[in-house]
Write a protein that holds these residues in place. Structure first.
Motif, PDB file in Angstrom:
ATOM      1  N   SER A 126     -17.901  -3.181 -85.524  1.00  0.00           N
ATOM      2  CA  SER A 126     -18.266  -3.815 -84.253  1.00  0.00           C
ATOM      3  C   SER A 126     -17.428  -5.073 -84.046  1.00  0.00           C
ATOM      4  CB  SER A 126     -19.748  -4.170 -84.238  1.00  0.00           C
ATOM      5  OG  SER A 126     -20.027  -5.175 -85.185  1.00  0.00           O
ATOM      6  N   SER A 146     -22.832   4.482 -82.165  1.00  0.00           N
ATOM      7  CA  SER A 146     -23.947   3.583 -82.468  1.00  0.00           C
ATOM      8  C   SER A 146     -25.265   4.354 -82.543  1.00  0.00           C
ATOM      9  CB  SER A 146     -24.035   2.476 -81.416  1.00  0.00           C
ATOM     10  OG  SER A 146     -24.111   3.028 -80.108  1.00  0.00           O
ATOM     11  N   THR A 162     -20.325  -5.498 -89.220  1.00  0.00           N
ATOM     12  CA  THR A 162     -20.496  -6.305 -88.006  1.00  0.00           C
ATOM     13  C   THR A 162     -19.711  -7.598 -88.162  1.00  0.00           C
ATOM     14  OG1 THR A 162     -22.679  -5.316 -87.703  1.00  0.00           O
ATOM     15  CG2 THR A 162     -22.191  -7.260 -86.390  1.00  0.00           C
ATOM     16  N   TYR A 192     -17.910   0.628 -83.201  1.00  0.00           N
ATOM     17  CA  TYR A 192     -19.363   0.774 -83.099  1.00  0.00           C
ATOM     18  C   TYR A 192     -19.749   0.710 -81.628  1.00  0.00           C
ATOM     19  CZ  TYR A 192     -24.323   0.130 -84.161  1.00  0.00           C
ATOM     20  OH  TYR A 192     -25.690   0.279 -84.247  1.00  0.00           O
ATOM     21  N   VAL A 234     -21.602   0.506 -91.423  1.00  0.00           N
ATOM     22  CA  VAL A 234     -21.153  -0.348 -90.321  1.00  0.00           C
ATOM     23  C   VAL A 234     -20.776  -1.731 -90.847  1.00  0.00           C
ATOM     24  CG1 VAL A 234     -21.793  -1.447 -88.134  1.00  0.00           C
ATOM     25  CG2 VAL A 234     -22.651   0.828 -88.673  1.00  0.00           C
ATOM     26  N   ALA A 255     -17.935   2.534 -89.062  1.00  0.00           N
ATOM     27  CA  ALA A 255     -17.806   1.894 -87.753  1.00  0.00           C
ATOM     28  C   ALA A 255     -17.650   0.389 -87.882  1.00  0.00           C
ATOM     29  CB  ALA A 255     -19.019   2.211 -86.893  1.00  0.00           C
TER      30      ALA A 255
END
Length: 217
Positions: free
Chosen positions: A213, A68, A185, A63, A183, A211
């Motif tokens: 992060s 992003s 996280t 990410y 995503v 993605a």
């Protein structure tokens, strides 16, 4: 022939060959949650001390820019064409899996769905399922708790925010499912949803995210 979403050159795919280099998978991903790690084939501290309900995570890219930006454009700019980019990037990761294993998109609460008008995870999953003739279970898992946006919370607050946030409203007969989101996280939302699926009788949950992060540590 379409145009590359980044540089606009003609290409059969959403990204041209050159712009595909912008998709960078996590280096030495945690074998469970795909968080970048200093060494290969290792678990991050959280997965070691508190293993998630999902068995592993398939992740296409980190990410970071421009990824992003694409995610934000999809979620908040109604750029649904970005969902096609994400689905195409995920295709190689799930291509080798049993085609009968269904996709389960991470759901939005009905209030947020009404506000946004669509669920970005569902849009990605729909395209991926269609391309691979894979079952799509997009009405089986529901978010029953209207949680605060995870991005606005500290890491400690995120687990409490999504606790008991999901429920399975239709029986799932598949023993393995692919739980998909745009995503990851901290992974707390995916953990909560996977735990709900396991409690409903699903034997194995594989997390699938466009993605990821998080820096290596």
């Amino acid at each position: 022939m379409r145009r590359c979403v980044v540089c606009q050159v003609h290409t059969p795919d959403s990204l041209c060959v050159g712009c595909q280099t912008l998709i960078q998978a996590p280096a030495n991903p945690c074998v469970s949650c795909a968080k970048p790690m200093p060494q290969a084939d290792s678990l991050c501290g959280e997965c070691r001390s508190d293993p998630p309900a999902f068995s592993r995570t398939l992740c296409a890219t980190l990410y970071q820019a421009p990824v992003s930006t694409w995610v934000q454009q999809l979620k908040f700019g109604e750029r649904l064409d970005r969902a096609r980019v994400m689905a195409e990037c995920l295709m190689p990761l799930v291509q080798g899996l049993d085609p009968t294993v269904p996709l389960v998109p991470l759901p939005l609460h009905r209030r947020r769905l009404l506000s946004r008008g669509f669920n970005q995870a569902q849009e990605i999953a729909r395209l991926l399922a269609k391309a691979q003739a894979r079952p799509l279970l997009d009405r089986h898992l529901q978010r029953v708790k209207n949680t605060a946006m995870q991005a606005e919370l500290s890491e400690r607050q995120r687990a409490a925010n999504v606790r008991a946030a999901f429920t399975v409203v239709k029986p799932i007969t598949a023993t393995t499912v692919l739980l998909l989101d745009d995503v990851m996280t901290t992974g707390q939302t995916m953990r909560a949803a996977a735990q709900c699926l396991k409690q409903a009788g699903v034997a194995k949950v594989i997390a699938v995210v466009f993605a990821r992060s998080g820096a290596a540590h």
